[in-house]
Design a protein around this motif. Structure first.
Motif, PDB file in Angstrom:
ATOM      1  N   SER A   1       0.872  -1.181   0.000  1.00 35.93           N
ATOM      2  CA  SER A   1       0.000   0.000   0.000  1.00 35.93           C
ATOM      3  C   SER A   1       0.909   1.231   0.000  1.00 35.93           C
ATOM      4  O   SER A   1       2.109   1.119   0.294  1.00 35.93           O
ATOM      5  N   VAL A   2       0.346   2.391  -0.308  1.00 28.92           N
ATOM      6  CA  VAL A   2       1.145   3.623  -0.324  1.00 28.92           C
ATOM      7  C   VAL A   2       1.783   3.831   1.057  1.00 28.92           C
ATOM      8  O   VAL A   2       2.957   4.194   1.172  1.00 28.92           O
ATOM      9  N   GLU A   3       1.009   3.541   2.087  1.00 28.39           N
ATOM     10  CA  GLU A   3       1.521   3.721   3.454  1.00 28.39           C
ATOM     11  C   GLU A   3       2.695   2.766   3.737  1.00 28.39           C
ATOM     12  O   GLU A   3       3.727   3.185   4.272  1.00 28.39           O
ATOM     13  N   GLN A   4       2.540   1.493   3.331  1.00 24.42           N
ATOM     14  CA  GLN A   4       3.630   0.517   3.542  1.00 24.42           C
ATOM     15  C   GLN A   4       4.866   0.915   2.733  1.00 24.42           C
ATOM     16  O   GLN A   4       5.993   0.835   3.213  1.00 24.42           O
TER      17      GLN A   4
ATOM     18  N   SER B   1      10.462  -7.101   7.174  1.00 22.48           N
ATOM     19  CA  SER B   1       9.566  -6.679   8.258  1.00 22.48           C
ATOM     20  C   SER B   1       8.342  -5.921   7.720  1.00 22.48           C
ATOM     21  O   SER B   1       7.326  -5.842   8.398  1.00 22.48           O
ATOM     22  N   ILE B   2       8.450  -5.375   6.512  1.00 17.48           N
ATOM     23  CA  ILE B   2       7.330  -4.573   5.975  1.00 17.48           C
ATOM     24  C   ILE B   2       6.504  -5.354   4.947  1.00 17.48           C
ATOM     25  O   ILE B   2       5.280  -5.212   4.890  1.00 17.48           O
ATOM     26  N   TYR B   3       7.170  -6.202   4.165  1.00 19.28           N
ATOM     27  CA  TYR B   3       6.431  -6.923   3.118  1.00 19.28           C
ATOM     28  C   TYR B   3       5.546  -8.009   3.758  1.00 19.28           C
ATOM     29  O   TYR B   3       6.059  -8.858   4.505  1.00 19.28           O
ATOM     30  N   PRO B   4       4.241  -8.005   3.487  1.00 26.01           N
ATOM     31  CA  PRO B   4       3.374  -9.030   4.108  1.00 26.01           C
ATOM     32  C   PRO B   4       3.834 -10.438   3.721  1.00 26.01           C
ATOM     33  O   PRO B   4       3.951 -10.744   2.534  1.00 26.01           O
TER      34      PRO B   4
ATOM     35  N   LEU C   1       7.621 -12.465  -0.918  1.00 26.13           N
ATOM     36  CA  LEU C   1       8.134 -11.589  -1.985  1.00 26.13           C
ATOM     37  C   LEU C   1       8.718 -12.433  -3.123  1.00 26.13           C
ATOM     38  O   LEU C   1       8.443 -12.187  -4.303  1.00 26.13           O
ATOM     39  N   GLU C   2       9.483 -13.460  -2.756  1.00 23.63           N
ATOM     40  CA  GLU C   2      10.097 -14.317  -3.779  1.00 23.63           C
ATOM     41  C   GLU C   2       9.014 -15.042  -4.600  1.00 23.63           C
ATOM     42  O   GLU C   2       9.107 -15.137  -5.820  1.00 23.63           O
TER      43      GLU C   2
END
Ligand SMILES: [Zn+2]
Length: 273
Positions: free
Chosen positions: A228-231, A254-257, A263-264
Motif C-alpha cells: 500500500s502507499v503507506e507501507q 519486516s514490511i512486506y506481508p 516476496l520471492e
C-alpha cells in the motif's frame, strides 16, 4: 487584489505540482524541442511520484548532451582521468559504441554520450538517469539508497512511455525471462541481492548476463504493486533512517506481508505472467 485572489486559488487547487521544483538545465549539444517537451513531462510525472514518497525539493538537474560518444568520453575523462570506465574501448572506435549515460550525484549532472545513435533510445536513457537524480534527492542527508532500489526505480521510469492517454508502463518481456531463468536454475538468493553493495551488484551484472538490472526492476515492480502507499512510504523512511551496517533485507522482510518468502513467490508469479 483579484490577481492575488486568483493566485491563492491556484495554489489551493494545484498544491502538489510546482514547476519550480522540476527545473532542468540543458548544456552541451542541443536536443530537439519535441524531445525536451517529453523530458519535462516525464520529470513532472516523476516529481508527482517521488513527492508522494516524501521528496520535498528536487533541485535543478543539469543534462549535458554529447552528440558524439567520443566527445562525451573526452569530457568524462576530463572529470575522472583515472577511471577505466571512460577509456575508449576498441568496439567504441569501430562501431560508434551506441548510447551511454551517467548520473554524477555530486554535480547533480546527467551526461548523455552519443545522442547521434537515436533520440527515442536517448529519451529512455535520460528518464533512467533523471530517476537517479530524484532517488538521490529522496535520500539526501540519509543513508545511501540500496542499489537495487536505485536501479530498479530507474529501470521503471526508463520503461515508461508518454502517450496521448497518459503514462504507460511497458515491461520488457526479455527482463522477465532473465529473472525466470535465474529462479528456475535455483540461482536467486533474494536476501543476498537486497543487501548487495554497488560493487557486488555490478559483479553479478557482469557475471550473470545482465540479470541484475532486470531483477532490480522486477523486485521494485512487485513491491510497488503489492505494498500500500503507506507501507511503501514506511519502507522508504526506514531505508533512509537505517544505520549503515544494517541489513536492508531485514527491513524489507519486516514490511512486506509474508516476508521474503512471499516476496520471492510473488516475483516468480510476476515473471511467469
Ligand atoms: Zn542506472
Amino acid at each position: 487584489m483579484r490577481k492575488l485572489l486568483l493566485a491563492l486559488l491556484c495554489c489551493a487547487v494545484f498544491p502538489a505540482i510546482s514547476w519550480s521544483q522540476v527545473k532542468i538545465k540543458y548544456t552541451g549539444d542541443p536536443l530537439p524541442s519535441k524531445a525536451m517537451g517529453k523530458i519535462e513531462s516525464m520529470m513532472g510525472h516523476m516529481w508527482d511520484y517521488y513527492s508522494s514518497m516524501g521528496l520535498k525539493e528536487a533541485m535543478e538537474v543539469e543534462l549535458k548532451v554529447f552528440k558524439s560518444k567520443k566527445e562525451g568520453y573526452r569530457y568524462m575523462r576530463s572529470l575522472y582521468p583515472d577511471d577505466p570506465n571512460y577509456i575508449e574501448q576498441p568496439h567504441d572506435k569501430t562501431m560508434g559504441g551506441g548510447l551511454a549515460a551517467v548520473y554524477i550525484p555530486k554535480k547533480k549532472l546527467a551526461v548523455l554520450l552519443g545522442i547521434e545513435h537515436g533520440t527515442d533510445e536517448a529519451l529512455t536513457i535520460i528518464y533512467h538517469e533523471l530517476s537517479h537524480h530524484y532517488t538521490r534527492m529522496l535520500f539526501k542527508g540519509a543513508t545511501y539508497p540500496p542499489i537495487w532500489l536505485n536501479e530498479g526505480l530507474a529501470e521503471h521510469f526508463e520503461c515508461l512511455k508518454l502517450k496521448r492517454s497518459g503514462v504507460v508502463s511497458e515491461f520488457p518481456h526479455a527482463n522477465k525471462g532473465k529473472v525466470k531463468t535465474l529462479i528456475m536454475l535455483g540461482d536467486l538468493n533474494l536476501e543476498k541481492f537486497l543487501n548487495f553493495t554497488q560493487k557486488e551488484f555490478m559483479e553479478m551484472q557482469r557475471n550473470e548476463g545482465q540479470t541484475c538490472y532486470s531483477l532490480a526492476h522486477v523486485t521494485v515492480t512487485v513491491l510497488l504493486e503489492n505494498l500500500s502507499v503507506e507501507q511503501r512510504n514506511t519502507l522508504i523512511s526506514q531505508l533512509q533512517k537505517r544505520p549503515v551496517n544494517s541489513k536492508v533485507s531485514d527491513i524489507v522482510a519486516s514490511i512486506y506481508p509474508g516476508g521474503l518468502p512471499a516476496l520471492e513467490k510473488e516475483i516468480l508469479e510476476f515473471v511467469s505472467r
